[in-house]
Design a protein around this motif. Structure first.
Motif, PDB file in Angstrom:
ATOM      1  N   VAL A 200     131.366  98.454  89.882  1.00  0.00           N
ATOM      2  CA  VAL A 200     132.359  99.463  89.530  1.00  0.00           C
ATOM      3  C   VAL A 200     133.264  98.983  88.405  1.00  0.00           C
ATOM      4  O   VAL A 200     133.541  99.732  87.465  1.00  0.00           O
ATOM      5  N   TRP A 201     133.732  97.751  88.459  1.00  0.00           N
ATOM      6  CA  TRP A 201     134.663  97.312  87.417  1.00  0.00           C
ATOM      7  C   TRP A 201     134.561  95.838  87.044  1.00  0.00           C
ATOM      8  O   TRP A 201     135.422  95.309  86.351  1.00  0.00           O
ATOM      9  N   GLY A 202     133.479  95.175  87.420  1.00  0.00           N
ATOM     10  CA  GLY A 202     133.334  93.764  87.110  1.00  0.00           C
ATOM     11  C   GLY A 202     132.214  93.497  86.124  1.00  0.00           C
ATOM     12  O   GLY A 202     131.990  94.257  85.179  1.00  0.00           O
ATOM     13  N   SER A 203     131.473  92.431  86.361  1.00  0.00           N
ATOM     14  CA  SER A 203     130.414  92.012  85.436  1.00  0.00           C
ATOM     15  C   SER A 203     129.208  92.936  85.442  1.00  0.00           C
ATOM     16  O   SER A 203     128.337  92.818  84.578  1.00  0.00           O
ATOM     17  N   GLY A 204     129.141  93.840  86.411  1.00  0.00           N
ATOM     18  CA  GLY A 204     128.026  94.781  86.462  1.00  0.00           C
ATOM     19  C   GLY A 204     128.362  96.143  85.892  1.00  0.00           C
ATOM     20  O   GLY A 204     127.524  97.050  85.925  1.00  0.00           O
ATOM     21  N   LYS A 205     129.554  96.280  85.368  1.00  0.00           N
ATOM     22  CA  LYS A 205     129.977  97.588  84.859  1.00  0.00           C
ATOM     23  C   LYS A 205     129.093  98.026  83.698  1.00  0.00           C
ATOM     24  O   LYS A 205     128.828  97.260  82.775  1.00  0.00           O
ATOM     25  N   GLY A 206     128.621  99.255  83.774  1.00  0.00           N
ATOM     26  CA  GLY A 206     127.832  99.814  82.692  1.00  0.00           C
ATOM     27  C   GLY A 206     126.335  99.674  82.851  1.00  0.00           C
ATOM     28  O   GLY A 206     125.585 100.191  82.021  1.00  0.00           O
ATOM     29  N   VAL A 207     125.876  98.972  83.903  1.00  0.00           N
ATOM     30  CA  VAL A 207     124.435  98.848  84.115  1.00  0.00           C
ATOM     31  C   VAL A 207     124.027  99.650  85.338  1.00  0.00           C
ATOM     32  O   VAL A 207     124.848  99.970  86.205  1.00  0.00           O
ATOM     33  N   ARG A 208     122.745  99.976  85.416  1.00  0.00           N
ATOM     34  CA  ARG A 208     122.237 100.803  86.508  1.00  0.00           C
ATOM     35  C   ARG A 208     121.420 100.009  87.519  1.00  0.00           C
ATOM     36  O   ARG A 208     121.189 100.460  88.628  1.00  0.00           O
ATOM     37  N   ASP A 209     120.957  98.820  87.110  1.00  0.00           N
ATOM     38  CA  ASP A 209     120.112  98.009  87.990  1.00  0.00           C
ATOM     39  C   ASP A 209     120.582  96.565  87.917  1.00  0.00           C
ATOM     40  O   ASP A 209     120.535  95.940  86.857  1.00  0.00           O
ATOM     41  N   LEU A 210     121.022  96.036  89.043  1.00  0.00           N
ATOM     42  CA  LEU A 210     121.491  94.650  89.055  1.00  0.00           C
ATOM     43  C   LEU A 210     121.328  94.045  90.441  1.00  0.00           C
ATOM     44  O   LEU A 210     121.125  94.753  91.431  1.00  0.00           O
ATOM     45  N   ALA A 211     121.430  92.729  90.473  1.00  0.00           N
ATOM     46  CA  ALA A 211     121.451  91.993  91.738  1.00  0.00           C
ATOM     47  C   ALA A 211     122.681  91.095  91.733  1.00  0.00           C
ATOM     48  O   ALA A 211     122.918  90.364  90.772  1.00  0.00           O
ATOM     49  N   VAL A 224     121.381  96.735  93.438  1.00  0.00           N
ATOM     50  CA  VAL A 224     121.735  98.042  92.903  1.00  0.00           C
ATOM     51  C   VAL A 224     120.524  98.572  92.133  1.00  0.00           C
ATOM     52  O   VAL A 224     120.047  97.930  91.199  1.00  0.00           O
ATOM     53  N   ILE A 225     120.022  99.732  92.555  1.00  0.00           N
ATOM     54  CA  ILE A 225     118.879 100.369  91.906  1.00  0.00           C
ATOM     55  C   ILE A 225     119.298 101.755  91.456  1.00  0.00           C
ATOM     56  O   ILE A 225     119.756 102.564  92.268  1.00  0.00           O
ATOM     57  N   ASN A 226     119.184 101.986  90.170  1.00  0.00           N
ATOM     58  CA  ASN A 226     119.573 103.279  89.592  1.00  0.00           C
ATOM     59  C   ASN A 226     121.003 103.656  89.964  1.00  0.00           C
ATOM     60  O   ASN A 226     121.305 104.803  90.280  1.00  0.00           O
ATOM     61  N   GLY A 227     121.890 102.680  89.919  1.00  0.00           N
ATOM     62  CA  GLY A 227     123.301 102.936  90.147  1.00  0.00           C
ATOM     63  C   GLY A 227     123.736 103.012  91.591  1.00  0.00           C
ATOM     64  O   GLY A 227     124.914 103.227  91.873  1.00  0.00           O
ATOM     65  N   GLN A 228     122.809 102.817  92.547  1.00  0.00           N
ATOM     66  CA  GLN A 228     123.132 102.931  93.965  1.00  0.00           C
ATOM     67  C   GLN A 228     122.798 101.639  94.699  1.00  0.00           C
ATOM     68  O   GLN A 228     121.799 100.983  94.401  1.00  0.00           O
ATOM     69  N   ILE A 229     123.641 101.274  95.661  1.00  0.00           N
ATOM     70  CA  ILE A 229     123.328 100.133  96.516  1.00  0.00           C
ATOM     71  C   ILE A 229     122.063 100.441  97.302  1.00  0.00           C
ATOM     72  O   ILE A 229     121.936 101.495  97.936  1.00  0.00           O
ATOM     73  N   TYR A 230     121.111  99.518  97.257  1.00  0.00           N
ATOM     74  CA  TYR A 230     119.873  99.695  98.028  1.00  0.00           C
ATOM     75  C   TYR A 230     119.941  98.813  99.268  1.00  0.00           C
ATOM     76  O   TYR A 230     120.056  97.594  99.175  1.00  0.00           O
ATOM     77  N   ARG A 231     119.859  99.444 100.435  1.00  0.00           N
ATOM     78  CA  ARG A 231     119.993  98.730 101.700  1.00  0.00           C
ATOM     79  C   ARG A 231     118.678  98.610 102.447  1.00  0.00           C
ATOM     80  O   ARG A 231     118.550  97.775 103.334  1.00  0.00           O
ATOM     81  N   GLY A 232     117.702  99.450 102.123  1.00  0.00           N
ATOM     82  CA  GLY A 232     116.459  99.466 102.872  1.00  0.00           C
ATOM     83  C   GLY A 232     116.599 100.272 104.146  1.00  0.00           C
ATOM     84  O   GLY A 232     117.715 100.534 104.611  1.00  0.00           O
ATOM     85  N   PRO A 233     115.488 100.700 104.741  1.00  0.00           N
ATOM     86  CA  PRO A 233     115.555 101.556 105.934  1.00  0.00           C
ATOM     87  C   PRO A 233     116.241 100.906 107.125  1.00  0.00           C
ATOM     88  O   PRO A 233     116.811 101.591 107.971  1.00  0.00           O
TER      89      PRO A 233
END
Length: 403
Positions: A200-211, A224-233
């Motif tokens: 949201v406001w740190g080193s990942g700001k502006g990207v859509r896919d990160l770990a 984070v995949i496509n801007g959303q936290i991925y938690r798995g089923p």
């Protein structure tokens, strides 16, 4: 009842778009709102006036491009949220308002061997103390975001057995805190919240896919995949610490051998330096000594970085993130750990994935998880706090940037 396509339905949708845009950015000028939402300047002006009269937003004079403008943000009086971060050795609590301001924040040591009930007692006491210190109206608490160092079952809300806090396995943290505070509580693991905070406001700001990789007493990844936290089923996605590096390696707390965690987590790394540096050494101390030039600490930090890089290379080959953010105490080592991570990624990741990856230290330090908890609470918040008494429909909530 509103009819789809009616004038009132269209007006409600426009209100939603404006609130969503402001919440996402933290604050916007009216011209920026118009560009973001696609609404006309006149429509935005009317909606902002309506939201301001209703107490939902605040409007302050500012400048943009050398011209006078009006900055729009959510009202600080509309409600508050609370973030709670349980760590292996700490408890951190923050209170924020809807104007994206942290009103109070405090951290204190937490005995990892304490029972979960003692931990919740401490959290409740700290929340009460901060609320009293800030003088906020307890009735305006819209919700709580809660971070714990272990996987959460998405269906039951139960903390998994691989938690760093052994006395907490099988508990339902959100349910326990909800009963104590009488407000909605939303829980996630600390790595996911760290990822949310940095996104949201740190080193990942502006990207859509990160770990977001957090290395402390354990090792976890918030994905984070496509801007959303991925938690798995089942809610256990991101357990990078249990990637096997050596089938004949040390026995991990999960029962397997040679997990990434057994080569990188504090509980396994610190004993390597105890013969030469004593038993009081911490990871924070190792990083400090390494930065001061201590050869043994530098070697250990570099080895840890190379092992982390092997795990990151696996992530690159599977998910192809554009950015990896390193959190926890280890991130303070800077290039002493980041360079070995990049070296391993270059060696083990497929070239097309490795070339696109940037590896950065977290920008929020130890605050990433608690700020992520605030953002989680806001993202799950109900509509009544935003539009108290309004006849508008439900407003989607987007996590804002706190200062």
């Amino acid at each position: 009842m509103e009819t789809p396509g009616s004038q009132s339905s269209l007006h409600r949708a426009n209100l939603e778009r404006v609130v969503r845009a402001v919440r996402l950015a933290g604050s916007l000028t009216q011209a920026e709102i118009a560009r973001t939402t696609g609404l006309s300047a006149a429509t935005v002006s009317n909606i902002v006036r309506e939201l301001k009269d209703g107490g939902t937003v605040e409007v302050t004079p500012t400048s943009a491009g050398g011209r006078r403008a009006r900055s729009v943000s959510l009202s600080g009086d509309a409600g508050i949220v609370i973030g709670v971060d349980f760590g292996h050795t700490h408890l951190r609590v923050a209170i924020g308002n809807l104007a994206h301001q942290v009103l109070a924040e405090e951290s204190e040591p937490l005995d990892v061997d304490a029972s979960s009930m003692q931990g919740f007692d401490r959290a409740e006491e700290l929340i009460d103390r901060l609320i009293e210190a800030t003088g906020v109206d307890r009735g305006k608490v819209a919700g709580v975001g809660l971070g714990v160092p272990g996987p959460i079952d998405v269906e039951s809300g139960t903390l998994g057995s691989t938690s760093i806090l052994p006395g907490w396995s099988g508990t339902r943290p959100a349910e326990e805190l909800r009963e104590r505070l009488g407000v909605p509580v939303h829980v996630d693991n600390d790595a996911n919240l760290g990822a949310l905070g940095e996104l949201v406001w740190g080193s990942g700001k502006g990207v859509r896919d990160l770990a977001y990789i957090k290395v402390a007493s354990g090792v976890g990844a918030g994905l984070v995949i496509n801007g959303q936290i991925y938690r798995g089923p089942g809610g256990t996605a991101g357990e990078i610490g249990h990637i096997t590096l050596d089938e004949g390696g040390p026995v991990c707390r999960c029962g397997n051998r040679g997990c990434l965690e057994t080569f990188t987590a504090a509980r396994y790394v610190l004993p390597l330096l105890q013969p030469s540096h004593g038993n009081a050494l911490t990871m924070e101390g190792v990083v400090r000594l390494a930065r001061d030039g201590d050869p043994g600490c530098r070697r250990v930090i570099a080895d840890v970085g190379r092992h982390i890089g092997s795990g990151v290379a696996n992530l690159c080959n599977l998910l192809n993130p554009s950015r990896v953010v390193l959190g926890g105490d280890l991130a303070e080592a800077g290039e002493l750990v980041l360079a070995p991570i990049r070296e391993s990624v270059g060696r083990y990741a497929i070239p097309s994935a490795g070339r696109q990856l940037s590896v950065l230290p977290g920008a929020l330090g130890g605050r990433a998880e608690v700020l992520g908890a605030l953002a989680l609470a806001l993202s799950e918040m109900g509509d009544s706090t935003l539009l108290d008494g309004s006849a508008t429909a439900s407003l989607p909530v987007v996590a804002p940037a706190f200062t």
